[in-house]
Structures are given as structure tokens and as C-alpha cells.
Design a protein around this motif. Structure first.
Motif, PDB file in Angstrom:
ATOM      1  N   ASP A 163       2.338   6.095 -32.386  1.00  0.00           N
ATOM      2  CA  ASP A 163       1.710   7.413 -32.269  1.00  0.00           C
ATOM      3  C   ASP A 163       2.638   8.401 -31.550  1.00  0.00           C
ATOM      4  N   GLN A 164       2.676   9.637 -32.042  1.00  0.00           N
ATOM      5  CA  GLN A 164       3.534  10.672 -31.460  1.00  0.00           C
ATOM      6  C   GLN A 164       3.076  11.062 -30.044  1.00  0.00           C
ATOM      7  N   GLN A 165       1.780  10.961 -29.773  1.00  0.00           N
ATOM      8  CA  GLN A 165       1.286  11.273 -28.426  1.00  0.00           C
ATOM      9  C   GLN A 165       1.816  10.276 -27.393  1.00  0.00           C
ATOM     10  N   VAL A 166       1.962   9.044 -27.798  1.00  0.00           N
ATOM     11  CA  VAL A 166       2.510   8.032 -26.894  1.00  0.00           C
ATOM     12  C   VAL A 166       3.976   8.346 -26.607  1.00  0.00           C
ATOM     13  N   LYS A 200      11.381   4.313 -28.780  1.00  0.00           N
ATOM     14  CA  LYS A 200      10.474   5.303 -29.376  1.00  0.00           C
ATOM     15  C   LYS A 200      10.050   4.975 -30.798  1.00  0.00           C
ATOM     16  N   TRP A 205       5.412  11.318 -26.597  1.00  0.00           N
ATOM     17  CA  TRP A 205       5.467  12.467 -25.686  1.00  0.00           C
ATOM     18  C   TRP A 205       5.032  12.091 -24.273  1.00  0.00           C
ATOM     19  N   THR A 206       4.041  11.219 -24.169  1.00  0.00           N
ATOM     20  CA  THR A 206       3.602  10.766 -22.846  1.00  0.00           C
ATOM     21  C   THR A 206       4.713   9.983 -22.149  1.00  0.00           C
TER      22      THR A 206
END
Length: 98
Positions: free
Chosen positions: A45-48, A40, A50-51
């Protein structure tokens, strides 16, 4: 209607398979958690993040459900499944002694 176990080896084989299935689920969860924690920081990117967490969670959910369904099926059909295995094991033993 469930039959009574006619061979005590059936209960032993089933309990062993059930235990190893649960160990496999625990190892799977531990491996996914380890890989997620180690990867992580490199994702950016934080969206990656979470995905990856969402889809990894779905994979864990489906794999866990599949293993639990397999254990439930083995429980319902243990006489037929393990009885056939034990039949051929006994035949092989008879052949090796003759």
C-alpha cells in the motif's frame, strides 16, 4: 568567554571527533536511504510507504540534530572535556614509564 587552547592536542582531538561525527551522520542517512529503497517494493500500500518515509525521516532528523548538538557542546566545552582526557592519558603514560 572561550579560552585559548593551551594544548594543541585538544584541537586535534576535537577535529577528529567532529569529522567522525559527520561521517556517522552521512552513513546513517545512506543506510536509511538504502533500506527504504530496498523495502518499499514489499510494502504494498502507498500509505504504508509514505508512513515509513515520514517516520524514517523523523528518526533521521532527530538523530542528526542530536549529533550536531553534541558537536556544538564539544566545541563549547572542549577545554574541559578534552583537557581532562589528556590529563589522564598523560598520567597513564607517566605510570607506564616509571
Amino acid at each position: 568567554m572561550q579560552k585559548l587552547n593551551t594544548d594543541p592536542r585538544i584541537a586535534g582531538k576535537f577535529s577528529g571527533d567532529r569529522a567522525w561525527s559527520l561521517v556517522a551522520v552521512a552513513v546513517l542517512w545512506a543506510l536509511y536511504a538504502f533500506v527504504f529503497v530496498e523495502v518499499k517494493d514489499y510494502l504494498g500500500d502507498q500509505q504504508v510507504v509514505w508512513t515509513l518515509a515520514a517516520f524514517g525521516g523523523l528518526v533521521l532528523l532527530f538523530n542528526t540534530a542530536a549529533i550536531l548538538a553534541m558537536v556544538a557542546h564539544l566545541s563549547e566545552e572542549r577545554e574541559e572535556i578534552y583537557g581532562l582526557d589528556l590529563h589522564y592519558i598523560d598520567l597513564a603514560k607517566k605510570k607506564s614509564f616509571s
